[in-house]
Design a protein around this motif. Structure first.
Motif, PDB file in Angstrom:
ATOM      1  N   ALA A   1      -2.980  11.102  -4.928  1.00 44.67           N
ATOM      2  CA  ALA A   1      -3.170  10.710  -3.543  1.00 44.67           C
ATOM      3  C   ALA A   1      -2.475  11.690  -2.624  1.00 44.67           C
TER       4      ALA A   1
ATOM      5  N   THR B   1     -12.878   4.295   2.002  1.00 43.44           N
ATOM      6  CA  THR B   1     -11.522   4.196   2.546  1.00 43.44           C
ATOM      7  C   THR B   1     -10.546   4.528   1.427  1.00 43.44           C
ATOM      8  N   HIS B   2      -9.327   4.862   1.837  1.00 42.00           N
ATOM      9  CA  HIS B   2      -8.338   5.339   0.860  1.00 42.00           C
ATOM     10  C   HIS B   2      -6.973   5.304   1.519  1.00 42.00           C
TER      11      HIS B   2
ATOM     12  N   ILE C   1       0.847  -1.190   0.000  1.00 39.87           N
ATOM     13  CA  ILE C   1       0.000   0.000   0.000  1.00 39.87           C
ATOM     14  C   ILE C   1       0.883   1.239   0.000  1.00 39.87           C
TER      15      ILE C   1
ATOM     16  N   PHE D   1       2.312   1.724  -3.254  1.00 39.78           N
ATOM     17  CA  PHE D   1       1.288   2.212  -4.177  1.00 39.78           C
ATOM     18  C   PHE D   1       1.116   3.720  -4.042  1.00 39.78           C
TER      19      PHE D   1
ATOM     20  N   GLY E   1      -7.583   3.609   5.065  1.00 37.75           N
ATOM     21  CA  GLY E   1      -7.731   2.169   5.256  1.00 37.75           C
ATOM     22  C   GLY E   1      -6.889   1.676   6.420  1.00 37.75           C
TER      23      GLY E   1
ATOM     24  N   ALA F   1      -7.750  -3.412 -12.005  1.00 36.59           N
ATOM     25  CA  ALA F   1      -8.609  -2.252 -11.727  1.00 36.59           C
ATOM     26  C   ALA F   1      -8.300  -1.114 -12.694  1.00 36.59           C
TER      27      ALA F   1
ATOM     28  N   GLY G   1      -4.803   8.083   0.860  1.00 33.44           N
ATOM     29  CA  GLY G   1      -4.276   9.411   0.560  1.00 33.44           C
ATOM     30  C   GLY G   1      -5.169  10.265  -0.310  1.00 33.44           C
TER      31      GLY G   1
ATOM     32  N   TRP H   1      -7.737   3.885  -8.008  1.00 31.65           N
ATOM     33  CA  TRP H   1      -7.227   4.728  -9.081  1.00 31.65           C
ATOM     34  C   TRP H   1      -7.961   6.070  -9.130  1.00 31.65           C
TER      35      TRP H   1
HETATM   36  C1  LIG Z   1      -6.700  -1.276  -7.283  1.00 28.90           C
HETATM   37  C2  LIG Z   1      -6.433  -0.298  -6.180  1.00 28.90           C
HETATM   38  C3  LIG Z   1      -6.366   1.055  -6.457  1.00 28.90           C
HETATM   39  C4  LIG Z   1      -6.180   1.974  -5.429  1.00 28.90           C
HETATM   40  N1  LIG Z   1      -6.185   3.311  -5.727  1.00 28.90           N
HETATM   41  C5  LIG Z   1      -6.073   4.211  -4.718  1.00 28.90           C
HETATM   42  C6  LIG Z   1      -6.133   5.608  -4.993  1.00 28.90           C
HETATM   43  O1  LIG Z   1      -6.265   6.064  -6.124  1.00 28.90           O
HETATM   44  N2  LIG Z   1      -6.029   6.463  -3.933  1.00 28.90           N
HETATM   45  C7  LIG Z   1      -5.876   6.018  -2.658  1.00 28.90           C
HETATM   46  O2  LIG Z   1      -5.813   6.828  -1.751  1.00 28.90           O
HETATM   47  N3  LIG Z   1      -5.830   4.688  -2.381  1.00 28.90           N
HETATM   48  C8  LIG Z   1      -5.927   3.786  -3.367  1.00 28.90           C
HETATM   49  N4  LIG Z   1      -5.893   2.447  -3.078  1.00 28.90           N
HETATM   50  C9  LIG Z   1      -5.827   2.018  -1.686  1.00 28.90           C
HETATM   51  C10 LIG Z   1      -7.207   1.605  -1.173  1.00 28.90           C
HETATM   52  O3  LIG Z   1      -8.191   2.590  -1.432  1.00 28.90           O
HETATM   53  C11 LIG Z   1      -7.183   1.379   0.334  1.00 28.90           C
HETATM   54  O4  LIG Z   1      -6.172   0.476   0.666  1.00 28.90           O
HETATM   55  C12 LIG Z   1      -8.532   0.909   0.841  1.00 28.90           C
HETATM   56  O5  LIG Z   1      -8.596   1.099   2.225  1.00 28.90           O
HETATM   57  C13 LIG Z   1      -8.796  -0.556   0.522  1.00 28.90           C
HETATM   58  O6  LIG Z   1     -10.058  -0.905   1.052  1.00 28.90           O
HETATM   59  P1  LIG Z   1     -10.515  -2.420   1.219  1.00 28.90           P
HETATM   60  O7  LIG Z   1      -9.570  -3.044   2.234  1.00 28.90           O
HETATM   61  O8  LIG Z   1     -11.907  -2.340   1.718  1.00 28.90           O
HETATM   62  O9  LIG Z   1     -10.408  -3.049  -0.115  1.00 28.90           O
HETATM   63  C14 LIG Z   1      -6.030   1.518  -4.092  1.00 28.90           C
HETATM   64  C15 LIG Z   1      -6.055   0.147  -3.832  1.00 28.90           C
HETATM   65  C16 LIG Z   1      -6.248  -0.754  -4.855  1.00 28.90           C
HETATM   66  C17 LIG Z   1      -6.300  -2.222  -4.564  1.00 28.90           C
END
Ligand SMILES: Cc1cc2nc3c(=O)[nH]c(=O)nc-3n(C[C@H](O)[C@H](O)[C@H](O)COP(=O)(O)O)c2cc1C
Length: 232
Positions: A29, A183-184, A8, A11, A213, A124, A186, A157
């Motif tokens: 983000a 959730t996110h 994460i 990412f 998250g 995704a 950033g 994304w």
């Molecule tokens: C495919 C994918 C794309 C993501 N894109 C973003 C993003 O653009 N911005 C961000 O802040 N987090 C992004 N994340 C992180 C997730 O939003 C974050 O880890 C979230 O809490 C995951 O929730 P979940 O555990 O319910 O799946 C991304 C994660 C994944 C798997």
């Protein structure tokens, strides 16, 4: 778990470095919203901002998508919700449902995402770039039968996962109240609450709650405050 956290972080770093290069013009983000108290929870400002008029007698549904949907976890019936055995969004959804009552349903894709984090990232991105509408399995409930619908999703994304576009394409929430949460890592809500307003122009869409998250399990008090502000 450590591996997932590292992925994460990686990412978020990639996204930060890439700036706006991801394509659909949303914020990179980390820049979308302020998180004044550093709790990881942001109450995003939106155009609506009003409070629900009263919650008694209203049929309430909490519906959500979370990457945990792809795992064989029955989080909803777990005695002690924990992000260890469910996704962050799922954790928040279960918590909200425990507070507001009503029904809860999860949006499960027909086609599983790859097990690896990177694989999910790629899949995704392809869905988003192709403006796809991934199918979801039949829900146990009919969302249009409810008056108030809490809708949760992770940022993918810079926007909603494309399966959420399918969700909003599928149902007409005219006259209903939609309360988003996400959730996110950033991006905050990345403007998605306003996107939902565009999908459902005849629904009342409240300002949502954006939770990091990684802080999901520490956000109970913030969720309580947010719900209290909404009259729950
Ligand atoms: C495919 C994918 C794309 C993501 N894109 C973003 C993003 O653009 N911005 C961000 O802040 N987090 C992004 N994340 C992180 C997730 O939003 C974050 O880890 C979230 O809490 C995951 O929730 P979940 O555990 O319910 O799946 C991304 C994660 C994944 C798997």
């Amino acid at each position: 778990m450590k591996k997932i956290t590292a992925l994460i972080i990686a990412f978020v770093m990639i996204i930060s470095l890439a700036g706006c290069g991801a394509g659909n013009g949303s914020e990179p983000a980390g820049e979308a919203t302020s998180d004044a108290d550093g709790s990881g929870v942001t109450q995003a400002g939106g155009s609506d901002g009003t409070q629900p008029a009263g919650t008694e007698g209203k049929k309430i549904l909490t519906v959500y998508f979370s990457s945990a949907n792809t795992a064989a976890v029955d989080a909803v019936s777990s005695a002690t919700p924990s992000v260890k055995n469910m996704g962050s969004t799922e954790y928040i959804a279960v918590y909200i449902n425990s507070k507001v009552g009503g029904d809860i349903a999860k949006i499960t894709p027909v086609k599983d995402y790859p097990e690896s984090y990177n694989g999910t990232l790629d899949a995704a991105k392809a869905e988003r770039d192709g403006d796809e509408r991934p199918e979801f399995r039949n829900l146990d409930v009919s969302p249009e039968d409810y008056d108030v619908i809490f809708v949760g999703y992770p940022m993918w994304w810079y926007t909603l996962p494309m399966i959420m576009y399918t969700f909003f394409d599928t149902y007409d929430f005219s006259g209903k109240t939609i309360i988003p949460f996400n959730t996110h890592e950033g991006s905050g809500d990345g403007g998605t609450y306003n996107e939902i307003r565009e999908f459902e122009p005849d629904a009342t869409v409240y300002d949502g709650l954006a939770v990091r998250g990684g802080s999901a399990e520490k956000s109970d008090e913030d969720i309580d405050k947010w719900l209290a502000g909404l009259g729950y």
